[in-house]
Design a protein around this motif. Structure first.
Motif, PDB file in Angstrom:
ATOM      1  N   GLU A   1       0.822  -1.196   0.000  1.00 43.64           N
ATOM      2  CA  GLU A   1       0.000   0.000   0.000  1.00 43.64           C
ATOM      3  C   GLU A   1       0.860   1.252   0.000  1.00 43.64           C
ATOM      4  N   SER A   2       0.280   2.347  -0.492  1.00 42.36           N
ATOM      5  CA  SER A   2       1.038   3.596  -0.592  1.00 42.36           C
ATOM      6  C   SER A   2       1.428   4.152   0.773  1.00 42.36           C
ATOM      7  N   LYS A   3       0.677   3.766   1.818  1.00 40.98           N
ATOM      8  CA  LYS A   3       1.038   4.252   3.144  1.00 40.98           C
ATOM      9  C   LYS A   3       2.375   3.690   3.597  1.00 40.98           C
ATOM     10  N   VAL A   4       2.772   2.546   3.084  1.00 43.62           N
ATOM     11  CA  VAL A   4       4.018   1.914   3.514  1.00 43.62           C
ATOM     12  C   VAL A   4       5.031   1.785   2.379  1.00 43.62           C
ATOM     13  N   VAL A   5       4.876   2.590   1.359  1.00 48.95           N
ATOM     14  CA  VAL A   5       5.852   2.578   0.265  1.00 48.95           C
ATOM     15  C   VAL A   5       6.052   3.988  -0.259  1.00 48.95           C
ATOM     16  N   GLU A   6       7.276   4.298  -0.615  1.00 48.90           N
ATOM     17  CA  GLU A   6       7.597   5.607  -1.189  1.00 48.90           C
ATOM     18  C   GLU A   6       8.565   5.379  -2.344  1.00 48.90           C
ATOM     19  N   PHE A   7       8.242   5.947  -3.510  1.00 46.69           N
ATOM     20  CA  PHE A   7       9.117   5.831  -4.681  1.00 46.69           C
ATOM     21  C   PHE A   7      10.025   7.051  -4.771  1.00 46.69           C
ATOM     22  N   LYS A   8      11.266   6.823  -5.120  1.00 47.78           N
ATOM     23  CA  LYS A   8      12.218   7.898  -5.381  1.00 47.78           C
ATOM     24  C   LYS A   8      12.991   7.550  -6.649  1.00 47.78           C
ATOM     25  N   ARG A   9      13.033   8.503  -7.583  1.00 45.87           N
ATOM     26  CA  ARG A   9      13.833   8.248  -8.784  1.00 45.87           C
ATOM     27  C   ARG A   9      15.317   8.231  -8.434  1.00 45.87           C
ATOM     28  N   GLU A  10      15.722   9.127  -7.535  1.00 42.57           N
ATOM     29  CA  GLU A  10      17.110   9.200  -7.083  1.00 42.57           C
ATOM     30  C   GLU A  10      17.129   9.869  -5.716  1.00 42.57           C
ATOM     31  N   ILE A  11      18.260   9.819  -5.053  1.00 44.89           N
ATOM     32  CA  ILE A  11      18.392  10.495  -3.767  1.00 44.89           C
ATOM     33  C   ILE A  11      18.434  12.005  -4.013  1.00 44.89           C
ATOM     34  N   PRO A  12      17.506  12.764  -3.413  1.00 47.04           N
ATOM     35  CA  PRO A  12      17.509  14.222  -3.625  1.00 47.04           C
ATOM     36  C   PRO A  12      18.811  14.847  -3.128  1.00 47.04           C
ATOM     37  N   LYS A  13      19.200  15.955  -3.763  1.00 42.47           N
ATOM     38  CA  LYS A  13      20.411  16.651  -3.318  1.00 42.47           C
ATOM     39  C   LYS A  13      20.266  17.113  -1.871  1.00 42.47           C
ATOM     40  N   LYS A  14      19.048  17.527  -1.523  1.00 39.68           N
ATOM     41  CA  LYS A  14      18.778  17.870  -0.139  1.00 39.68           C
ATOM     42  C   LYS A  14      18.342  16.590   0.568  1.00 39.68           C
ATOM     43  N   HIS A  15      19.255  16.007   1.310  1.00 42.49           N
ATOM     44  CA  HIS A  15      19.039  14.682   1.869  1.00 42.49           C
ATOM     45  C   HIS A  15      17.851  14.607   2.816  1.00 42.49           C
ATOM     46  N   GLU A  16      17.448  15.712   3.394  1.00 39.61           N
ATOM     47  CA  GLU A  16      16.329  15.693   4.338  1.00 39.61           C
ATOM     48  C   GLU A  16      15.052  15.163   3.691  1.00 39.61           C
TER      49      GLU A  16
END
Length: 311
Positions: A9-24
């Motif tokens: 479920e979307s509540k327990v998954v997060e997609f990222k294309r790459e690590i953002p430059k701002k790591h926060e």
């Protein structure tokens, strides 16, 4: 393309294309999963389109080590992610698996607990407010609000024994056979203490918040509001009620409110007629009981049970 349901479920998954430059922006999801029920960050998939790009030319082993070090160095208490590689559409993605944390709250070391404790709300990571932060602190201490001493209240043995008799009677009434009734154990003061309804300070017994919820219930927001609306909007009330008192009586009252407003049919088998509600009544009772049992009583809000009547 890949569907989020592939991972859960979307509540327990997060997609990222790459690590953002701002790591926060990356770390707040890790923290939110640790502070809630856990989850996965999938690196190499774009969030908006669900397009799989993979981690491209990066060495997956080195990237895994870099992520582990980043999370470990930036978060407090220390978070240890489990990172694995998966192949989707012939591309390599990293699955960063975060288990629910035992030492909550988790936050960014550089920003402090008050401003960087994140929690998961649906599919987003949001800062925890003061009430939620307090709740996380209790969870980190393995303490529930219900089991805490209700400060200012004294132990009343007569009231405690009355609750014992009530709990025992409810258990007996829920039995379907004589054998089940005979298996019910006598409720005692010692068992109330085991259940967290009473606590000890030194050698003396004191009521907990749970005891007060099950007896006098003088908590302003510990009540249930039920409402039935006409149509599919909340413009016209057909019926509405508010139930207070001990929470077990509230559950029964809310349950009866629902039964009153759902259709009742019948099933004929030979000469026998059996009444059947349009909704499974056991599921209705379980839903109400779970909502009451699992709500946070640190919240200054009333539990509301609403449903619509579509004509």
């Amino acid at each position: 393309m890949v569907d989020k349901d592939y991972f859960g479920e979307s509540k327990v998954v997060e997609f990222k294309r790459e690590i953002p430059k701002k790591h926060e922006k990356f770390l707040k999801d890790i923290i939110a999963f640790s502070n809630c029920s856990g989850g996965k960050v999938i690196l190499g998939i774009e969030d908006i389109t669900n397009t799989v790009y993979g981690i491209e030319e990066e060495n997956p082993f080195k990237l895994s080590d870099d992520i582990s070090n980043m999370v470990s160095d930036a978060c407090i208490p220390q978070i240890e992610p489990d990172i694995s590689m998966k192949t989707i559409e012939d591309k390599t993605v990293l699955v960063i698996d975060i288990v629910p944390g035992k030492f909550r709250p988790y936050f960014l070391k550089s920003k402090g607990k008050e401003t960087s404790t994140y929690i998961r709300i649906n599919g987003t990571s949001r800062p925890a407010d003061q009430r939620k932060l307090h709740e996380l602190e209790l969870e980190g201490q393995k303490v529930s609000y219900d089991s805490l001493q209700d400060i200012g209240q004294e132990y009343n043995e007569e009231k405690a024994l009355r609750l014992c008799r009530t709990m025992e009677q409810i258990a007996i009434e829920s039995c379907r056979t004589e054998e089940e009734k005979e298996s019910i154990k006598k409720m005692t003061i010692e068992k109330l203490e085991d259940f967290g309804l009473l606590c000890r300070v030194g050698r003396d017994l004191y009521p907990t918040h749970a005891f007060m919820l099950m007896t006098d219930n003088r908590f302003k927001y510990a009540k249930i509001q039920c409402a039935l609306f006409k149509g599919i909007t909340r413009d016209i009330f057909i019926d509405k009620r508010e139930f207070d008192g001990p929470i077990y009586t509230q559950i029964e009252a809310a349950y009866q409110f629902v039964l009153k407003h759902i259709n009742l049919g019948a099933e004929i088998e030979g000469v026998l007629r059996r009444d059947i509600f349009e909704l499974p009544i056991h599921a209705i009772r379980e839903m109400i009981a779970n909502a009451v049992a699992h709500r946070s009583y640190l919240d200054d809000s009333t539990f509301k049970f609403l449903f619509m009547m579509i004509e």
